[in-house]
Enzyme design. Sequence first.
Site, PDB file in Angstrom:
ATOM      1  N   LYS A  83       1.031  -1.297  -0.066  1.00  0.00           N
ATOM      2  CA  LYS A  83       0.082   0.023  -0.103  1.00  0.00           C
ATOM      3  C   LYS A  83       0.659   1.155  -0.029  1.00  0.00           C
ATOM      4  O   LYS A  83       0.438   2.566  -0.315  1.00  0.00           O
ATOM      5  CB  LYS A  83      -1.233   0.088   1.436  1.00  0.00           C
ATOM      6  CG  LYS A  83      -2.053  -1.156   1.179  1.00  0.00           C
ATOM      7  CD  LYS A  83      -2.956  -0.901  -0.133  1.00  0.00           C
ATOM      8  CE  LYS A  83      -3.969  -2.145   0.274  1.00  0.00           C
ATOM      9  NZ  LYS A  83      -4.943  -1.844  -1.300  1.00  0.00           N
ATOM     10  N   ASP A  84       2.207   1.152   0.250  1.00  0.00           N
ATOM     11  CA  ASP A  84       3.102   2.335   0.348  1.00  0.00           C
ATOM     12  C   ASP A  84       2.974   2.934  -1.317  1.00  0.00           C
ATOM     13  O   ASP A  84       3.179   4.135  -1.205  1.00  0.00           O
ATOM     14  CB  ASP A  84       4.423   2.023   0.510  1.00  0.00           C
ATOM     15  CG  ASP A  84       4.813   1.883   2.093  1.00  0.00           C
ATOM     16  OD1 ASP A  84       3.772   1.860   2.782  1.00  0.00           O
ATOM     17  OD2 ASP A  84       5.783   1.621   2.352  1.00  0.00           O
TER      18      ASP A  84
END
Length: 345
Positions: free
Chosen positions: A45-46
Amino acid sequence: MSNVYDNILGLIGNTPMVKLNTVTKDIPATVYAKLESYNPGHSTKDRIALHIIDNAEKKGLLKEDSVVVETTSGNTGFSIAMVCIIKGYKCILAVSDKTKPEKIAYLKALGATVYICPANVPANDPRSYYEVAKRIAAETPNSIYINQYFNELNIDAHYQTTGPEIWEQTEGKITHLFACTGTGGTLSGSAKFLKEKNPDIKIIGVDADGSILKSYHETGEIHKEDVHPYQIEGMGKNLIPSALLFDKVDEFVRVNDEMAAYRTREIALKEAIMGGYTTGAVTQGLIQYAQSHEITENDVIVLIYPDHGSRYITKVYSDQWMAEQGFVNNCVHNYDEVFKTEFIK
């Protein structure tokens, strides 16, 4: 200076891939795991957090003292909070009550304001974390709503990064890609890029037992009877996210809580990879797929391992939690003794 960065965001992307040697030994193909836990926020998700916020800045949607609002099962929240710290924005997150206390503590440690919402309500219920996040964004001046489930930039982040990385790391030899589906962005963006390179690559989505995504892909209709509570976080859905490009997916495999849990622990035990619950789920998806599809020694299979197991220590890695679910007594692999702790008196 090499391997030196201005801030933590410079570490996002270019995650390593490692060959699985034991858990998938009965599958004739070469199987690689792409370890997204090597991102600084320890999950895939970064990539979307940075990409979406960067785009908002370019469009002038974010200014000094802006507020970023999002719905999250944990990982997206960690990533957004991390990016917001570096860029100087406030972060407000809506999570479901399935989210474990340590995840909420982690979000708060990164400066996020957290709203906890009931998980087992319809997506359009005003109490759901989707609706709560939308309401907060609408009521908060100078804010943006990430809206990862319906944001095309979720797909684009992985089209620009994850897909090309997989293609380069396998030297274009990849034949199958397996990824869990939550928002669908990781699978869709990677699939879109890889299908452009080679349309024969098989794209397999892994869905949760209790989710509607698999049956929707097969019938084009929502089957409400498929919906029931389940334990795997950040996987499966009771709504259809536009960030999931169903036309890029060849097939879905549905896995249940129990087998995903056993597989997660087996991966740690046999491959020394401490992955999250979805790590076991995506691997279980491959094993189930291999039971009904021909896989050869010439195939190159990539599994996306989305996050790190440290966030599940009191859940899937906990003997007590496993016992509470009734999983330990039903362990088909007879690993019970391995997982027990000996107390010296």
